[in-house]
Design a protein around this motif. Sequence first.
Motif, short mmCIF file in Angstrom:
data_model
loop_
_atom_site.label_atom_id
_atom_site.label_comp_id
_atom_site.label_asym_id
_atom_site.label_seq_id
_atom_site.Cartn_x
_atom_site.Cartn_y
_atom_site.Cartn_z
N TYR A 77 1.22 -1.41 0.03
CA TYR A 77 0.10 -0.09 -0.40
C TYR A 77 0.57 1.43 0.25
CZ TYR A 77 -3.97 -3.23 1.32
OH TYR A 77 -4.84 -4.22 1.30
N TRP A 78 0.50 2.13 -1.12
CA TRP A 78 1.11 3.38 -1.02
C TRP A 78 0.09 4.60 -0.23
CZ3 TRP A 78 6.20 5.27 -2.60
CH2 TRP A 78 6.32 6.42 -3.00
N GLN A 79 0.97 5.34 0.43
CA GLN A 79 -0.50 5.81 1.42
C GLN A 79 -1.37 5.46 1.43
OE1 GLN A 79 2.24 8.27 2.65
NE2 GLN A 79 1.51 9.82 1.79
N GLY A 80 -1.85 4.45 1.76
CA GLY A 80 -2.83 3.55 2.11
C GLY A 80 -3.68 3.47 0.78
N ALA A 89 7.74 1.30 -7.73
CA ALA A 89 8.47 2.07 -8.61
C ALA A 89 8.68 3.07 -9.55
CB ALA A 89 9.27 0.66 -9.67
N GLN A 90 7.31 3.11 -10.27
CA GLN A 90 7.10 5.10 -10.61
C GLN A 90 7.59 5.67 -9.45
OE1 GLN A 90 3.93 4.85 -12.98
NE2 GLN A 90 4.78 7.16 -13.98
N LYS A 91 6.62 5.78 -8.36
CA LYS A 91 5.96 6.15 -7.40
C LYS A 91 7.59 6.72 -7.02
CE LYS A 91 0.96 6.21 -6.90
NZ LYS A 91 0.16 6.14 -6.14
N SER A 124 13.78 0.52 -3.88
CA SER A 124 13.71 2.30 -3.16
C SER A 124 15.57 1.92 -2.87
CB SER A 124 13.21 1.78 -1.76
OG SER A 124 14.71 1.20 -1.03
N LYS A 125 16.30 1.04 -3.28
CA LYS A 125 17.85 1.44 -3.02
C LYS A 125 17.68 2.20 -4.28
CE LYS A 125 22.62 -0.28 -2.45
NZ LYS A 125 23.50 -1.20 -1.32
N ARG A 126 17.69 1.24 -5.80
CA ARG A 126 17.74 1.22 -7.18
C ARG A 126 16.99 2.23 -7.71
NH1 ARG A 126 15.74 -4.19 -7.67
NH2 ARG A 126 13.42 -3.10 -8.22
N LYS A 127 16.35 2.97 -6.93
CA LYS A 127 15.66 4.21 -7.77
C LYS A 127 16.49 5.76 -6.82
CE LYS A 127 12.44 2.30 -10.24
NZ LYS A 127 12.78 2.18 -11.34
#
Length: 142
Positions: A77-80, A89-91, A124-127
């Motif tokens: 979940y991203w922000q719920g 990955a895009q976000k 998260s590390k790749r981005k």
Amino acid sequence: MGLKPRRFGGGGDPEVMMDINTTPLIDVMLVLLVMLIITIPIQLHAVNLEMPVGTPPVNNIKPEVIQIDIDDKSVVYWQGLPVSGEDLAQKMATIAAQVPQPEVHIRPNKLCQYAVFANVLSTSKRKGLTKMAVIGHEQFVQ
């Protein structure tokens, strides 16, 4: 070279002693050691720093916090709101480009799959996200 003392009653020539007298060599070595110790510069265990003078500016800007949750069924979940791997990955790429970079708080459930959690961390590390935190880790302590 020196001579061994003669015994009384023994005839003949005294035997020649073939040992080297090491006392002068040790004396010279000690003098050289003392000279070396005297000539070595004294090493200080201090680091000289030039610190800024005055009070630092107050930082009133609170960083934005992005909450990523992983439930017991391993749904991310991203922000719920539930997101797929590509959306995640895009976000993450979008927020990695922001200045200042937001804080990302990951809150995994104890029953989620580790592979999903590891995928979120590796993405998260790749981005290029640098401000990461795992929230609720005390649930994993037994």
